[in-house]
Design an enzyme around this catalytic site. Structure first.
Site, PDB file in Angstrom:
ATOM      1  NE  ARG A 164      34.604  63.202  74.439  1.00  0.00           N
ATOM      2  CZ  ARG A 164      33.354  62.974  74.863  1.00  0.00           C
ATOM      3  NH1 ARG A 164      33.157  62.472  76.079  1.00  0.00           N
ATOM      4  NH2 ARG A 164      32.325  63.210  74.085  1.00  0.00           N
TER       5      ARG A 164
ATOM      6  CG  HIS B 193      33.078  56.897  77.503  1.00  0.00           C
ATOM      7  ND1 HIS B 193      33.908  57.514  76.608  1.00  0.00           N
ATOM      8  CD2 HIS B 193      32.045  57.757  77.677  1.00  0.00           C
ATOM      9  CE1 HIS B 193      33.400  58.681  76.243  1.00  0.00           C
ATOM     10  NE2 HIS B 193      32.251  58.851  76.895  1.00  0.00           N
TER      11      HIS B 193
HETATM   12  P1  NAP Z   1      28.814  72.791  77.315  1.00  0.00           P
HETATM   13  O1  NAP Z   1      27.416  73.103  77.736  1.00  0.00           O
HETATM   14  O2  NAP Z   1      29.265  73.242  75.970  1.00  0.00           O
HETATM   15  O3  NAP Z   1      29.788  73.425  78.447  1.00  0.00           O
HETATM   16  C1  NAP Z   1      31.157  73.538  78.264  1.00  0.00           C
HETATM   17  C2  NAP Z   1      31.763  74.302  79.446  1.00  0.00           C
HETATM   18  O4  NAP Z   1      33.189  74.212  79.359  1.00  0.00           O
HETATM   19  C3  NAP Z   1      31.411  75.798  79.436  1.00  0.00           C
HETATM   20  O5  NAP Z   1      31.237  76.263  80.757  1.00  0.00           O
HETATM   21  C4  NAP Z   1      32.662  76.416  78.808  1.00  0.00           C
HETATM   22  O6  NAP Z   1      32.926  77.748  79.206  1.00  0.00           O
HETATM   23  C5  NAP Z   1      33.727  75.528  79.382  1.00  0.00           C
HETATM   24  N1  NAP Z   1      34.947  75.608  78.568  1.00  0.00           N
HETATM   25  C6  NAP Z   1      35.100  75.358  77.247  1.00  0.00           C
HETATM   26  N2  NAP Z   1      36.371  75.592  76.856  1.00  0.00           N
HETATM   27  C7  NAP Z   1      37.024  76.027  77.959  1.00  0.00           C
HETATM   28  C8  NAP Z   1      38.359  76.475  78.205  1.00  0.00           C
HETATM   29  N3  NAP Z   1      39.270  76.540  77.234  1.00  0.00           N
HETATM   30  N4  NAP Z   1      38.681  76.859  79.451  1.00  0.00           N
HETATM   31  C9  NAP Z   1      37.758  76.838  80.451  1.00  0.00           C
HETATM   32  N5  NAP Z   1      36.472  76.441  80.294  1.00  0.00           N
HETATM   33  C10 NAP Z   1      36.116  76.047  79.051  1.00  0.00           C
HETATM   34  O7  NAP Z   1      29.101  71.230  77.374  1.00  0.00           O
HETATM   35  P2  NAP Z   1      28.303  70.102  78.217  1.00  0.00           P
HETATM   36  O8  NAP Z   1      27.027  69.755  77.549  1.00  0.00           O
HETATM   37  O9  NAP Z   1      28.253  70.557  79.641  1.00  0.00           O
HETATM   38  O10 NAP Z   1      29.278  68.849  78.051  1.00  0.00           O
HETATM   39  C11 NAP Z   1      30.602  68.914  78.545  1.00  0.00           C
HETATM   40  C12 NAP Z   1      31.396  67.696  78.135  1.00  0.00           C
HETATM   41  O11 NAP Z   1      31.032  66.555  78.917  1.00  0.00           O
HETATM   42  C13 NAP Z   1      31.216  67.203  76.707  1.00  0.00           C
HETATM   43  O12 NAP Z   1      31.946  67.971  75.787  1.00  0.00           O
HETATM   44  C14 NAP Z   1      31.759  65.791  76.790  1.00  0.00           C
HETATM   45  O13 NAP Z   1      33.148  65.804  76.533  1.00  0.00           O
HETATM   46  C15 NAP Z   1      31.526  65.402  78.247  1.00  0.00           C
HETATM   47  N6  NAP Z   1      30.560  64.284  78.370  1.00  0.00           N
HETATM   48  C16 NAP Z   1      31.023  63.057  78.798  1.00  0.00           C
HETATM   49  C17 NAP Z   1      30.130  61.988  78.932  1.00  0.00           C
HETATM   50  C18 NAP Z   1      30.562  60.638  79.478  1.00  0.00           C
HETATM   51  O14 NAP Z   1      29.788  59.684  79.417  1.00  0.00           O
HETATM   52  N7  NAP Z   1      31.728  60.505  80.055  1.00  0.00           N
HETATM   53  C19 NAP Z   1      28.776  62.171  78.599  1.00  0.00           C
HETATM   54  C20 NAP Z   1      28.342  63.434  78.182  1.00  0.00           C
HETATM   55  C21 NAP Z   1      29.244  64.492  78.062  1.00  0.00           C
HETATM   56  P3  NAP Z   1      31.932  78.957  78.800  1.00  0.00           P
HETATM   57  O15 NAP Z   1      30.752  78.804  79.756  1.00  0.00           O
HETATM   58  O16 NAP Z   1      32.718  80.165  79.080  1.00  0.00           O
HETATM   59  O17 NAP Z   1      31.550  78.751  77.351  1.00  0.00           O
END
Ligand code: NAP
Length: 309
Positions: free
Chosen positions: A224, A272
């Site tokens: 993001r 994006h």
């Molecule tokens: P997810 O499965 O919820 O994983 C989130 C990860 O971030 C987890 O490892 C979590 O740690 C870590 N995290 C959260 N808060 C943190 C903090 N304060 N400090 C350090 N680590 C932290 O999410 P996901 O499905 O992988 O998706 C991740 C993100 O990718 C989405 O939220 C979105 O913003 C982005 N995204 C972007 C696109 C695009 O087209 N550009 C598309 C899809 C997704 P823990 O393991 O300890 O919980």
């Protein structure tokens, strides 16, 4: 019973067709044609207009059209007693990993340096760095980050990972929490951001933290725009501290034409597109979650609203 679709970037048609085929009992309405609000049991949304969801009194669940939910949680009037459900992979992880692999190899093989040389018709060779001597730092080891790590590891890079709570992915040197951030960044020559945008992670890449990266480091931000301080990024690129950035997400999207990123020679921009939900692939997870809610079962990808992801 009806589902309301809201997105200013996704085409509703493939979703309408998929619902007509797989869940014909559910009427499919596309905002602004809401019809009788009492019919709307589900909302399938991407960055909904603030205040919209609270006007739907019979909502049983809010379904995100993406893996991230920051665009939904940004609504200060969000009905917080309604379950919020995100996409878990649903075809997004492969796309995110492809993008991040492309970027990691781009910077690893110094394509950003050769791109600058090309503008000056300059022929100068740099010895390649062995993958085993290159450290790639992965911020966020959830569904997306861990998929990338699995696909990156066979190429032989030294992989560092950063998460909120401790993690133990094979082959990854892991860091977590506030105390882990500095040693993680200090070793990340190529930094790839997969974090969710939350109160804790907003501007996690500010001027102070960008300065912790090793000289010449490169950044790939496909999570993001709110994670990154854009002015601080320009400053570290212009000072020569950072080598380049591949950016898919921005504070303001679409990125305004006058934004300095567009013309910066060390910044590569995509609009994006790192990953998006393809209805054909993602619809089965959305419908399965609706069925689970109807049966009173826990859906896949239930968001912990107070945690922000
Ligand atoms: P997810 O499965 O919820 O994983 C989130 C990860 O971030 C987890 O490892 C979590 O740690 C870590 N995290 C959260 N808060 C943190 C903090 N304060 N400090 C350090 N680590 C932290 O999410 P996901 O499905 O992988 O998706 C991740 C993100 O990718 C989405 O939220 C979105 O913003 C982005 N995204 C972007 C696109 C695009 O087209 N550009 C598309 C899809 C997704 P823990 O393991 O300890 O919980």
């Amino acid at each position: 019973m009806a589902i309301l679709f809201y997105s200013e970037v996704d085409d509703p048609e493939p979703w309408r067709q998929a619902f007509a085929r797989d869940l014909p009992a559910m009427a499919f309405r596309v905002w602004p044609d809401v019809g009788d609000v009492d019919d709307i049991a589900y909302a399938l949304v991407w960055k909904p207009q603030p205040g919209l969801l609270k006007t739907l009194p019979k909502l049983k669940a809010i379904l995100s059209l993406g893996a991230g939910v920051d665009g939904i949680l940004a609504d200060s009037e969000l009905p917080r007693d309604v379950p919020l459900i995100r996409l878990v992979d649903a075809g997004l992880a492969q796309q995110m990993s492809e993008y991040a692999l492309y970027g990691a190899l781009h910077f690893h093989r110094q394509m950003h340096v050769y791109a600058l040389q090309q503008r000056q018709a300059r022929w100068r060779m740099f010895e390649p760095v062995a993958a085993s001597r290159r450290s790639v730092g992965v911020m966020g080891l959830g569904v997306m980050g861990s998929d990338f790590v699995r696909k990156l590891a066979p190429l032989g890079f030294r992989v560092l990972g950063y998460s909120r709570t401790p993690s133990a992915l094979p082959g990854v040197v892991s860091f977590h929490g506030e105390a882990g951030l500095r040693p993680f960044l200090e070793q990340s020559e190529i930094l790839v951001n997969f974090l969710p945008l939350t109160g804790e992670t907003r501007r996690i890449l500010n001027a102070e933290r960008l300065a912790w990266l090793p000289r010449g480091a490169c950044i790939i931000n496909l999570a993001r725009g709110g994670h990154l301080d854009e002015a601080a990024l320009l400053a570290v690129l212009d000072s020569g501290h950072l080598g380049g950035a591949l950016l898919d997400v921005f504070d303001r999207e679409p990125l305004p034409p006058e934004h300095p990123f567009w013309r910066h020679p060390q910044i590569f921009i995509t609009p994006h597109i790192a990953a998006w939900a393809v209805a054909e692939v993602a619809v089965s997870q959305v419908i399965e979650n609706i069925r689970r809610v109807e049966r009173g079962e826990q859906p896949l990808g239930l968001v912990m609203i107070e945690r922000g992801y």
